[in-house]
Design a protein around this motif. Sequence first.
Motif, PDB file in Angstrom:
ATOM      1  N   HIS A 100       1.618  10.675  -9.560  1.00 59.46           N
ATOM      2  CA  HIS A 100       1.325  11.460  -8.365  1.00 59.46           C
ATOM      3  C   HIS A 100       0.907  10.533  -7.223  1.00 59.46           C
ATOM      4  N   GLY A 101       0.019   9.562  -7.521  1.00 54.67           N
ATOM      5  CA  GLY A 101      -0.392   8.601  -6.511  1.00 54.67           C
ATOM      6  C   GLY A 101       0.778   7.779  -5.995  1.00 54.67           C
ATOM      7  N   TYR A 102       1.684   7.457  -6.895  1.00 48.20           N
ATOM      8  CA  TYR A 102       2.889   6.701  -6.536  1.00 48.20           C
ATOM      9  C   TYR A 102       3.758   7.508  -5.575  1.00 48.20           C
ATOM     10  N   LEU A 103       3.848   8.819  -5.796  1.00 49.06           N
ATOM     11  CA  LEU A 103       4.640   9.671  -4.914  1.00 49.06           C
ATOM     12  C   LEU A 103       4.031   9.749  -3.521  1.00 49.06           C
ATOM     13  N   LEU A 104       2.707   9.693  -3.445  1.00 56.51           N
ATOM     14  CA  LEU A 104       2.026   9.807  -2.156  1.00 56.51           C
ATOM     15  C   LEU A 104       2.164   8.550  -1.312  1.00 56.51           C
ATOM     16  N   ALA A 105       2.391   7.414  -1.971  1.00 51.43           N
ATOM     17  CA  ALA A 105       2.405   6.135  -1.263  1.00 51.43           C
ATOM     18  C   ALA A 105       3.754   5.928  -0.565  1.00 51.43           C
ATOM     19  N   ASP A 106       3.703   5.639   0.728  1.00 49.28           N
ATOM     20  CA  ASP A 106       4.916   5.310   1.468  1.00 49.28           C
ATOM     21  C   ASP A 106       5.298   3.854   1.232  1.00 49.28           C
ATOM     22  N   THR A 107       6.575   3.599   1.220  1.00 49.57           N
ATOM     23  CA  THR A 107       7.047   2.219   1.163  1.00 49.57           C
ATOM     24  C   THR A 107       6.899   1.613   2.563  1.00 49.57           C
ATOM     25  N   PRO A 108       7.008   0.285   2.685  1.00 48.96           N
ATOM     26  CA  PRO A 108       6.935  -0.339   4.010  1.00 48.96           C
ATOM     27  C   PRO A 108       8.024   0.139   4.964  1.00 48.96           C
ATOM     28  N   TRP A 109       9.062   0.785   4.450  1.00 46.44           N
ATOM     29  CA  TRP A 109      10.162   1.276   5.273  1.00 46.44           C
ATOM     30  C   TRP A 109       9.992   2.750   5.612  1.00 46.44           C
ATOM     31  N   ASN A 110       8.751   3.243   5.494  1.00 46.20           N
ATOM     32  CA  ASN A 110       8.424   4.626   5.849  1.00 46.20           C
ATOM     33  C   ASN A 110       9.217   5.635   5.040  1.00 46.20           C
ATOM     34  N   LYS A 311      -5.753  -0.469  -6.243  1.00 42.04           N
ATOM     35  CA  LYS A 311      -4.593  -0.856  -7.045  1.00 42.04           C
ATOM     36  C   LYS A 311      -3.271  -0.530  -6.379  1.00 42.04           C
ATOM     37  N   GLN A 312      -3.242   0.564  -5.590  1.00 43.37           N
ATOM     38  CA  GLN A 312      -1.959   1.038  -5.082  1.00 43.37           C
ATOM     39  C   GLN A 312      -1.634   0.559  -3.668  1.00 43.37           C
ATOM     40  N   VAL A 313      -2.618   0.530  -2.772  1.00 43.23           N
ATOM     41  CA  VAL A 313      -2.290   0.269  -1.366  1.00 43.23           C
ATOM     42  C   VAL A 313      -3.029  -0.919  -0.753  1.00 43.23           C
ATOM     43  N   MET A 314      -3.997  -1.501  -1.464  1.00 44.93           N
ATOM     44  CA  MET A 314      -4.754  -2.596  -0.881  1.00 44.93           C
ATOM     45  C   MET A 314      -3.892  -3.789  -0.487  1.00 44.93           C
ATOM     46  N   PRO A 315      -2.884  -4.193  -1.296  1.00 46.52           N
ATOM     47  CA  PRO A 315      -2.037  -5.309  -0.854  1.00 46.52           C
ATOM     48  C   PRO A 315      -1.363  -5.034   0.488  1.00 46.52           C
ATOM     49  N   THR A 316      -0.896  -3.781   0.693  1.00 44.34           N
ATOM     50  CA  THR A 316      -0.260  -3.430   1.963  1.00 44.34           C
ATOM     51  C   THR A 316      -1.267  -3.458   3.102  1.00 44.34           C
ATOM     52  N   ILE A 317      -2.485  -2.930   2.855  1.00 40.29           N
ATOM     53  CA  ILE A 317      -3.535  -2.951   3.883  1.00 40.29           C
ATOM     54  C   ILE A 317      -3.872  -4.393   4.263  1.00 40.29           C
ATOM     55  N   ALA A 318      -4.014  -5.253   3.248  1.00 41.88           N
ATOM     56  CA  ALA A 318      -4.333  -6.653   3.513  1.00 41.88           C
ATOM     57  C   ALA A 318      -3.236  -7.307   4.348  1.00 41.88           C
ATOM     58  N   GLY A 319      -1.981  -7.001   4.023  1.00 40.39           N
ATOM     59  CA  GLY A 319      -0.869  -7.554   4.790  1.00 40.39           C
ATOM     60  C   GLY A 319      -0.863  -7.077   6.222  1.00 40.39           C
TER      61      GLY A 319
END
Length: 371
Positions: A100-110, A311-319
Motif C-alpha cells: 500500500h505504501g509502495y502504491l502511494l509513493a510517486d516515482t521521480p517521473w510523477n 525506508k520509502q521516501v527519505m532517499p528521494t527527500i535527501a536528493g
Amino acid sequence: MEESRKFEKYGDLMVSIDWISFTIRKSVPVKDAMAYFGFDIAQFQEMPRGLSGYRKRYCHYVDGKGLVQFLADGNNSENDMGVHVDVSGSAVAFFLEIFHGYLLADTPWNEKAVQIPENWDFRDAENLIALLFQRIRELGDFTRIDLAVDDFGQFFTVQEVHDLVENKQCVTKFRTFQYYQSKSISDSSLTGETLYIGSKKSDAYVRIYNKGLEQKVDMDWVRWEIQLRDERASAFSDMVLHCEDHKNTIAPIIVGVLAGFVRFVNLDDSNRSRCSMLQKWADFIAAASSIVLSVPKKKSSVENKHEWVRKQVMPTIAGLLYAYGGDMSAVFGDLGVQFNRNSLENREMFISAFNNLVEVQEDERSWLRAI
C-alpha cells in the motif's frame, strides 16, 4: 476470556486470505524483486541456509508468527528458477501494508509505481488485494493461496462436521478424509482437532480445525481453510481480477470456492447428489457470503509512519534537498497545508504525540529547576 476480546470486532464470521506464495519468473536480483512490492533488502535477515532448491533465503518475521520470505539463486542452472516469495499468516496484512505504501509513493517521473485505474479506492482492502494480484501476475505465477472462513461459535464445531462426513452427508469430489485429535496426557483434555477433506498432496483440499485450541484462547473458533496450489491458485486470482467491481466481491468468491468443493445435505434421496442442502450449511454459506473480506490493519503510530518515510521516501527527500541547496520550502512547500491533508485520525495522532512530547519536556524542565 480476556484473550478473546481482540476478536470481538469481527463478529461471528470472518473471511480472509491466509497465505500467498508466488514465483517471479523474471531473472532479477533479489533486492529488485523485493522493491517490486515496496520492500528494502535491509528489512530482511539473510539465513545461513537456502530452501526448496534455492541457495539464498531472506526472512522478515512479523509479530513472531507471520513470515515474509524471499528465496533466490536457484540450484537448477539449466532452468532459471526466478525468485520465490512466501507470505504466511499474519504477514499477509503486513505485506499489504508495505505494498500500500509502495502504491502511494510517486516515482521521480510523477507516475505511480503501479498503474491504478481512475477513481480506484486503493484504501479498500479488496481493491488493494486485486492490485497485488495484478502485480504478481505481471511478474510471475501463483504457487499457493490459502483462503479462510472463521466461524466464531455461530454454526459448526469440528466434531459436527466430522459426524456429517461419517454419516455420508458430505457431497464432494474429494475421495478421502482424515480426522485427528490430540489430547493432554495429564487430564485427557482436547488440545487439538483437525479434519482434512481431500488429500494434502493434491492441488486443492479443505481443512477444518479448532483454531481456538491452536491459538490457546478460551473461545469457540473454527476455521475452514481451503488450500489452492499452482493452477488452482492462479484460477482463483483470475476470478478476483476479472471482477468489474472488487468492492465486497472477494469474500463471496472465497465462500463460493468452499461451497464448490463441499456441500452438506439431508439424506432425503437415494442419489446423494440430488439430496436437499442441509439448512445449517445453507445459512453458513449465506452469512459468510454477505460479509466483507477482512485484512486486519496494523494500528497507525507516529513511529511506524516515521519508519515508512525513512525506508520509502527519505532517499528521494535527501536528493531533492541536495538539488535545491538545502532549501526546505522549495522541497516541502507549505507544511501547514500538507499537515491538513492528513485524515482526521492521523492529525489527532500527530497532535497527541506532540502534546505528550511537550508534557515530557515540561516535566524535565521542572525537574531541572528543582535541583
